[in-house]
Design a protein around this motif. Structure first.
Motif, mmCIF file in Angstrom:
data_model
loop_
_atom_site.group_PDB
_atom_site.id
_atom_site.type_symbol
_atom_site.label_atom_id
_atom_site.label_comp_id
_atom_site.label_asym_id
_atom_site.label_seq_id
_atom_site.Cartn_x
_atom_site.Cartn_y
_atom_site.Cartn_z
ATOM 1 N N ALA A 161 -53.026 -25.992 -31.506
ATOM 2 C CA ALA A 161 -53.428 -24.679 -32.019
ATOM 3 C C ALA A 161 -52.255 -23.703 -31.998
ATOM 4 C CB ALA A 161 -54.593 -24.124 -31.204
ATOM 5 N N ALA A 162 -51.323 -23.885 -31.085
ATOM 6 C CA ALA A 162 -50.158 -22.997 -31.014
ATOM 7 C C ALA A 162 -49.320 -23.082 -32.282
ATOM 8 C CB ALA A 162 -49.304 -23.341 -29.795
ATOM 9 N N LYS A 163 -49.327 -24.232 -32.950
ATOM 10 C CA LYS A 163 -48.544 -24.391 -34.175
ATOM 11 C C LYS A 163 -49.031 -23.458 -35.276
ATOM 12 C CE LYS A 163 -47.244 -29.190 -33.283
ATOM 13 N NZ LYS A 163 -47.277 -30.577 -33.780
ATOM 14 N N VAL A 164 -50.313 -23.090 -35.229
ATOM 15 C CA VAL A 164 -50.878 -22.161 -36.203
ATOM 16 C C VAL A 164 -50.516 -20.722 -35.837
ATOM 17 C CG1 VAL A 164 -53.046 -21.260 -37.167
ATOM 18 C CG2 VAL A 164 -52.777 -23.716 -36.749
ATOM 19 N N HIS A 165 -50.605 -20.393 -34.564
ATOM 20 C CA HIS A 165 -50.389 -19.021 -34.112
ATOM 21 C C HIS A 165 -48.908 -18.662 -33.916
ATOM 22 C CE1 HIS A 165 -54.676 -18.666 -33.619
ATOM 23 N NE2 HIS A 165 -54.693 -19.721 -32.821
ATOM 24 N N PHE A 166 -48.099 -19.634 -33.589
ATOM 25 C CA PHE A 166 -46.669 -19.408 -33.325
ATOM 26 C C PHE A 166 -45.830 -20.457 -34.074
ATOM 27 C CE2 PHE A 166 -49.204 -18.190 -29.670
ATOM 28 C CZ PHE A 166 -48.836 -16.853 -29.502
ATOM 29 N N PRO A 167 -45.914 -20.476 -35.408
ATOM 30 C CA PRO A 167 -45.277 -21.571 -36.159
ATOM 31 C C PRO A 167 -43.758 -21.664 -35.977
ATOM 32 C CG PRO A 167 -46.026 -19.845 -37.654
ATOM 33 C CD PRO A 167 -46.574 -19.525 -36.294
ATOM 34 N N ALA A 168 -43.058 -20.553 -35.988
ATOM 35 C CA ALA A 168 -41.589 -20.610 -35.868
ATOM 36 C C ALA A 168 -41.174 -21.122 -34.494
ATOM 37 C CB ALA A 168 -40.982 -19.239 -36.133
ATOM 38 N N ALA A 169 -41.836 -20.636 -33.445
ATOM 39 C CA ALA A 169 -41.486 -21.048 -32.084
ATOM 40 C C ALA A 169 -41.820 -22.527 -31.862
ATOM 41 C CB ALA A 169 -42.219 -20.183 -31.061
ATOM 42 N N CYS A 170 -42.974 -22.963 -32.348
ATOM 43 C CA CYS A 170 -43.359 -24.369 -32.168
ATOM 44 C C CYS A 170 -42.448 -25.295 -32.970
ATOM 45 C CB CYS A 170 -44.827 -24.572 -32.545
ATOM 46 S SG CYS A 170 -45.953 -23.738 -31.402
#
Length: 192
Positions: A161-170
């Motif tokens: 789910a983090a890939k959706v909310h923090f795409p650049a960081a992930c």
């Protein structure tokens, strides 16, 4: 044959009038990546990218790599095939080939890579070195420092789910981009 010693991004090997930059790195499941937020392909790409990044920091052009795999009993071929496909794609991006390695059994899936590269000025054996920096020098920083760590922390908390909310960081964590062109350019500039 090791004129530089330890403590740098790469070891420097000198032999018969030639030099090579050499680096090794390990990527272990559950220590460096988790398959619940990494795909096997992403893990394969990241394993090679981490090592090649050391060559970039030394301003070296990658030439090849060796791989040692640790495979747990019962690990499916699908995961391993996908991991190797990701690594093969990264190797094609960097223009390098696998030269050999080893396979063994162990409690967790892991990969240790050794990469080597040559100087942009092979006749001089010149590499960027950490100890060359002096007070007053200009230091070049490429990318966004700390972004990959933010991605790691968020994926540890939120999984995919983090890939959706923090795409650049992930993306910075899952798919790092070695700064080869930048390292090679800086090495060429430093020669002048």
């Amino acid at each position: 044959h090791t004129p530089l010693g330890r403590g740098h991004d790469c070891a420097e090997l000198a032999f018969a009038g030639h030099t090579l930059a050499l680096s090794a790195d390990t990527l272990m499941q559950e220590s460096h990546f988790r398959l619940w937020y990494f795909t096997p392909q992403e893990a394969g790409r990241k394993a090679l990218a981490r090592c090649v990044s050391d060559l970039a920091a030394a301003g070296a052009q990658p030439l090849g790599f060796a791989m040692c795999l640790t495979l747990p009993r019962g690990m499916g071929e699908t995961v391993l095939d996908a991991f190797l496909q990701g690594m093969a794609a990264a190797a094609a991006d960097y223009g390098i080939t696998l030269a050999g390695g080893d396979i063994s059994h162990g409690p967790r899936f892991g990969c240790t890579l050794t990469v080597w590269g040559e100087s942009v000025a092979p006749e001089k054996g010149f590499y960027l070195r950490r100890q060359c920096a002096q007070p007053g020098d200009i230091i070049f920083l490429c990318g966004e420092p700390g972004l990959a760590h933010v991605g790691l922390c968020m994926m540890e908390k939120q999984g995919c789910a983090a890939k959706v909310h923090f795409p650049a960081a992930c993306t910075a964590n899952v798919a790092p981009h070695p700064r080869l062109a930048e390292g090679i350019t800086l090495a060429r500039v430093a020669l002048n």
